[in-house]
Scaffold this active site. Structure first.
Site, PDB file in Angstrom:
ATOM      1  N   ASP A 154       5.291  41.406 -65.686  1.00 24.72           N
ATOM      2  CA  ASP A 154       6.362  40.784 -66.459  1.00 24.72           C
ATOM      3  C   ASP A 154       7.719  41.263 -65.918  1.00 24.72           C
ATOM      4  O   ASP A 154       7.872  42.435 -65.592  1.00 24.72           O
ATOM      5  CB  ASP A 154       6.199  41.244 -67.915  1.00 24.72           C
ATOM      6  CG  ASP A 154       6.986  40.376 -68.848  1.00 24.72           C
ATOM      7  OD1 ASP A 154       6.416  39.979 -69.867  1.00 24.72           O
ATOM      8  OD2 ASP A 154       8.176  40.090 -68.568  1.00 24.72           O
TER       9      ASP A 154
ATOM     10  N   LYS B 153      19.363  27.457 -56.533  1.00 24.59           N
ATOM     11  CA  LYS B 153      20.128  26.642 -57.451  1.00 24.59           C
ATOM     12  C   LYS B 153      19.258  26.299 -58.661  1.00 24.59           C
ATOM     13  O   LYS B 153      18.047  26.427 -58.555  1.00 24.59           O
ATOM     14  CB  LYS B 153      20.634  25.391 -56.742  1.00 24.59           C
ATOM     15  CG  LYS B 153      19.509  24.394 -56.424  1.00 24.59           C
ATOM     16  CD  LYS B 153      19.979  22.985 -56.339  1.00 24.59           C
ATOM     17  CE  LYS B 153      19.387  22.182 -57.462  1.00 24.59           C
ATOM     18  NZ  LYS B 153      19.512  20.768 -57.401  1.00 24.59           N
TER      19      LYS B 153
ATOM     20  N   HIS C 154      20.372  23.818 -50.377  1.00 21.40           N
ATOM     21  CA  HIS C 154      19.601  23.513 -49.161  1.00 21.40           C
ATOM     22  C   HIS C 154      20.302  22.478 -48.281  1.00 21.40           C
ATOM     23  O   HIS C 154      19.977  22.340 -47.110  1.00 21.40           O
ATOM     24  CB  HIS C 154      18.148  23.138 -49.472  1.00 21.40           C
ATOM     25  CG  HIS C 154      17.951  21.744 -49.988  1.00 21.40           C
ATOM     26  ND1 HIS C 154      18.220  21.391 -51.285  1.00 21.40           N
ATOM     27  CD2 HIS C 154      17.498  20.626 -49.382  1.00 21.40           C
ATOM     28  CE1 HIS C 154      17.947  20.103 -51.453  1.00 21.40           C
ATOM     29  NE2 HIS C 154      17.497  19.610 -50.311  1.00 21.40           N
TER      30      HIS C 154
ATOM     31  N   LYS D  36      20.796  21.841 -43.759  1.00 20.12           N
ATOM     32  CA  LYS D  36      20.398  20.583 -43.102  1.00 20.12           C
ATOM     33  C   LYS D  36      21.250  20.359 -41.855  1.00 20.12           C
ATOM     34  O   LYS D  36      22.484  20.363 -41.932  1.00 20.12           O
ATOM     35  CB  LYS D  36      20.596  19.401 -44.056  1.00 20.12           C
ATOM     36  CG  LYS D  36      19.517  19.269 -45.117  1.00 20.12           C
ATOM     37  CD  LYS D  36      19.832  18.065 -46.001  1.00 20.12           C
ATOM     38  CE  LYS D  36      18.863  17.952 -47.136  1.00 20.12           C
ATOM     39  NZ  LYS D  36      17.734  17.084 -46.876  1.00 20.12           N
TER      40      LYS D  36
ATOM     41  N   GLU E  72      18.212   7.583 -54.045  1.00 16.51           N
ATOM     42  CA  GLU E  72      16.789   7.955 -54.011  1.00 16.51           C
ATOM     43  C   GLU E  72      16.011   6.842 -54.697  1.00 16.51           C
ATOM     44  O   GLU E  72      16.402   6.389 -55.777  1.00 16.51           O
ATOM     45  CB  GLU E  72      16.579   9.287 -54.727  1.00 16.51           C
ATOM     46  CG  GLU E  72      17.222  10.440 -53.966  1.00 16.51           C
ATOM     47  CD  GLU E  72      17.064  11.801 -54.641  1.00 16.51           C
ATOM     48  OE1 GLU E  72      16.702  12.769 -53.944  1.00 16.51           O
ATOM     49  OE2 GLU E  72      17.296  11.893 -55.854  1.00 16.51           O
TER      50      GLU E  72
ATOM     51  N   ASP F 220      22.797  18.102 -60.671  1.00 14.32           N
ATOM     52  CA  ASP F 220      21.629  18.222 -59.784  1.00 14.32           C
ATOM     53  C   ASP F 220      22.015  18.068 -58.314  1.00 14.32           C
ATOM     54  O   ASP F 220      21.558  18.836 -57.472  1.00 14.32           O
ATOM     55  CB  ASP F 220      20.593  17.163 -60.180  1.00 14.32           C
ATOM     56  CG  ASP F 220      19.265  17.342 -59.467  1.00 14.32           C
ATOM     57  OD1 ASP F 220      18.846  18.509 -59.300  1.00 14.32           O
ATOM     58  OD2 ASP F 220      18.643  16.333 -59.086  1.00 14.32           O
TER      59      ASP F 220
ATOM     60  N   HIS G  33      25.210  19.622 -53.626  1.00 19.50           N
ATOM     61  CA  HIS G  33      24.910  19.026 -52.320  1.00 19.50           C
ATOM     62  C   HIS G  33      26.029  18.110 -51.810  1.00 19.50           C
ATOM     63  O   HIS G  33      26.467  18.211 -50.670  1.00 19.50           O
ATOM     64  CB  HIS G  33      23.625  18.194 -52.394  1.00 19.50           C
ATOM     65  CG  HIS G  33      22.427  18.946 -52.907  1.00 19.50           C
ATOM     66  ND1 HIS G  33      22.302  20.299 -52.788  1.00 19.50           N
ATOM     67  CD2 HIS G  33      21.288  18.523 -53.524  1.00 19.50           C
ATOM     68  CE1 HIS G  33      21.133  20.683 -53.323  1.00 19.50           C
ATOM     69  NE2 HIS G  33      20.508  19.620 -53.771  1.00 19.50           N
TER      70      HIS G  33
ATOM     71  N   LYS H 181      18.926   8.111 -59.045  1.00 14.78           N
ATOM     72  CA  LYS H 181      17.469   8.007 -58.928  1.00 14.78           C
ATOM     73  C   LYS H 181      17.076   6.552 -59.189  1.00 14.78           C
ATOM     74  O   LYS H 181      17.778   5.829 -59.892  1.00 14.78           O
ATOM     75  CB  LYS H 181      16.789   8.875 -59.981  1.00 14.78           C
ATOM     76  CG  LYS H 181      17.158  10.351 -59.926  1.00 14.78           C
ATOM     77  CD  LYS H 181      16.295  11.103 -58.951  1.00 14.78           C
ATOM     78  CE  LYS H 181      16.542  12.605 -59.010  1.00 14.78           C
ATOM     79  NZ  LYS H 181      16.068  13.309 -57.806  1.00 14.78           N
TER      80      LYS H 181
HETATM   81  C1  BG6 Z   1      17.264  18.726 -55.128  1.00 15.21           C
HETATM   82  C2  BG6 Z   1      17.333  17.954 -56.431  1.00 15.21           C
HETATM   83  O1  BG6 Z   1      18.148  19.810 -55.145  1.00 15.21           O
HETATM   84  O2  BG6 Z   1      17.603  17.865 -54.066  1.00 15.21           O
HETATM   85  C3  BG6 Z   1      16.445  16.742 -56.389  1.00 15.21           C
HETATM   86  O3  BG6 Z   1      16.959  18.805 -57.499  1.00 15.21           O
HETATM   87  C4  BG6 Z   1      16.760  15.893 -55.179  1.00 15.21           C
HETATM   88  O4  BG6 Z   1      16.565  15.984 -57.573  1.00 15.21           O
HETATM   89  C5  BG6 Z   1      16.736  16.745 -53.930  1.00 15.21           C
HETATM   90  O5  BG6 Z   1      15.784  14.856 -55.087  1.00 15.21           O
HETATM   91  C6  BG6 Z   1      17.183  15.970 -52.707  1.00 15.21           C
HETATM   92  O6  BG6 Z   1      16.985  16.755 -51.566  1.00 15.21           O
HETATM   93  P1  BG6 Z   1      16.635  16.081 -50.178  1.00 15.21           P
HETATM   94  O7  BG6 Z   1      16.587  17.228 -49.213  1.00 15.21           O
HETATM   95  O8  BG6 Z   1      15.342  15.371 -50.335  1.00 15.21           O
HETATM   96  O9  BG6 Z   1      17.766  15.121 -49.899  1.00 15.21           O
END
Ligand code: BG6
Length: 467
Positions: free
Chosen positions: A87, A140, A170, A174, A208, A227, A232, A318
């Site tokens: 834990d 994140k 992330h 890229k 997406e 998100d 991003h 989305k």
């Molecule tokens: C994530 C989000 O951080 O990034 C997701 O939580 C999203 O909702 C994703 O789909 C997109 O990442 P990538 O690398 O697929 O463009």
């Protein structure tokens, strides 16, 4: 808490039995081992009642599903893997971790756990003597708003120096996102027009074609702005709008990115349209009366010397018609003698995914004798190679080396929240849209001059991506 330049001599990852570890971390670790980048002990920590054998089996399953098992690299990874079960509230877990760390002096602690647990884990790391000389890598979402991001920073700073904190976004790992900087600063011709004198508007679309993929519980606390936009897409925006850094070190680069955000006023309610796809409220984990946006389109200003007066638009959603991230910059029209309605503007189109494209849209005479014009694109395009390094692999490797450029700095994160926080708090209305459309009709209210450019993805690209 001094600046640490030695590479990490152990990698500890909290949340070892979780989803992120399964989808991203094990594949990244195997790839790092394969590249000879990872030779130190890797200690998974979780509260699952598991043993090391079970974690090894989980790693195998992860690789079977995501990216494939490389027998040689996998064996090496298994040899490096350790496991501490317990834990996070319990000091004994961290005593066990310290023991497992043996004589490691510079571990990297990767918090792949919900942010609500950060404070507990950070405190325990400090008390168990696991934080000294160490780095911390944070997943994140980094806060929920400006106040919570500040709280989180305060917590991390109690045990780690800012130079030892690596906040993951992330998108920073890229290559196509990093390529924006290279494209801008390594090509002299871009400099000539990449400013308010020539650029009329810039739009960034992250579309997406899928929904929340079983993450309803998380998403319904988050929404599209938190998100993907605040993190991003602001990173993408910073790369597009920043000035060339005066030096190549991480702080000079990150200074320029912060300056971009500082020049952006907080978003006004009238400059945002929020949407929600029909069917979202039926997703598991989503409230039946949810007011969370699965789509957002917004307009913002970058009031810097270079960009004052040029509107920037960002749209993310989305269940849109395609999966694609693309930038469209439209140039001002030249003062020709033909009617303005006939003349289309030049543009620069930069696609980040699913393939990398750089395209310049230009006018020329159409074939035939009549004086009519056509728009054509000069296109450079390539598919990402199958063996391209994954963002997580690149980021984990960099964090363990202590290389900070690809991580969000404290001041950057707080500026990013400052921009979206007031409008999020006002919670403007949500408009419904059908799946496979470009968002609600109300998006017309926030539309770039010349309209949104809706990307199309060729079936050939979709097939390559699926393969
Ligand atoms: C994530 C989000 O951080 O990034 C997701 O939580 C999203 O909702 C994703 O789909 C997109 O990442 P990538 O690398 O697929 O463009």
């Amino acid at each position: 808490m001094t600046h640490l330049s030695s590479p990490s001599d152990a990698l500890v990852f909290f949340g070892a039995t979780g989803d992120l570890a399964h989808k991203k971390i094990f594949p990244a670790l195997q790839a790092m081992v394969k590249q000879g980048q990872l030779k130190v002990p890797v200690i998974g920590v979780a509260k699952a009642g598991w043993n090391l054998e079970q974690l090894r089996a989980r790693a195998h399953d992860s690789l079977e599903k995501y990216g494939g098992v490389d027998p040689v690299a996998f064996e090496k990874l298994i040899g490096l893997l350790r496991y501490v079960d317990g834990d996070y509230q319990d000091a004994a877990t961290f005593v066990a971790l310290r023991k497992e760390l043996k004589d490691s002096r510079h571990p990297a602690h990767y918090l792949a756990i919900p942010p609500a647990l950060f404070e507990t884990v950070v405190e325990q790391l400090a008390q168990s003597n696991c934080a000294r000389g160490a780095r911390v890598i944070v997943e994140k979402p980094f806060g929920h708003d400006l106040a919570s991001a500040r709280d989180l920073n305060r917590v991390l700073l109690t045990a780690f120096d800012e130079t030892a904190i690596f906040r993951i976004d992330h998108y920073l790992g890229k290559r196509p996102v990093n390529n924006l900087v290279v494209f801008r600063f390594y090509n002299a011709f871009v400099e000539a027009f990449w400013n308010r004198n020539y650029i009329d508007s810039v739009q960034i679309t992250m579309a997406e074609d899928f929904g929340v993929q079983g993450r309803g519980g998380f998403y319904d606390q988050t929404g599209a702005i938190r998100d993907v936009i605040q993190n991003h897409l602001f990173q993408v925006l910073s790369n597009l709008a920043m000035e060339p850094p005066v030096r190549n070190d991480s702080e000079s680069v990150r200074d320029e990115k912060v300056k971009v955000l500082k020049a952006i006023p907080s978003i006004a309610v009238e400059d945002l349209v929020r949407g929600q796809f029909r069917g979202y409220r039926d997703e598991p984990g989503v409230a039946k009366d949810s007011q969370i946006e699965t789509f957002a389109a917004l307009k913002l200003a970058v009031d810097s010397w270079r960009w004052k007066g040029v509107p920037f638009y960002i749209r993310a959603g989305k269940c849109l018609p395609v999966t694609c991230t693309e930038i469209m910059a439209r140039l001002r029209k030249p003062p020709t003698l033909i009617p303005d309605s006939v003349l289309k503007e030049n543009h620069l189109r930069l696609r980040l995914s699913p393939e990398i494209t750089i395209a310049m849209g230009m006018m020329s005479l159409a074939p035939g004798e009549a004086v009519s014009l056509q728009t054509g694109e000069m296109v450079a395009s390539r598919f990402p190679c199958a063996d391209e390094t994954d963002a997580y692999e690149r980021l984990l490797g960099a964090a363990m080396e202590g290389e900070s450029t690809m991580f969000a700095r404290e001041d950057y994160v707080e500026e990013a929240w400052r921009i979206v926080d007031p409008v999020l708090k006002k919670s403007p209305p949500i408009f419904r849209y059908d799946s496979k459309t470009w968002g609600p009709a109300e998006v017309e209210r926030v539309t770039p001059p010349g309209g949104w450019s809706n990307p199309t993805v060729s079936p050939e690209v979709t097939a390559v991506k699926a393969a």
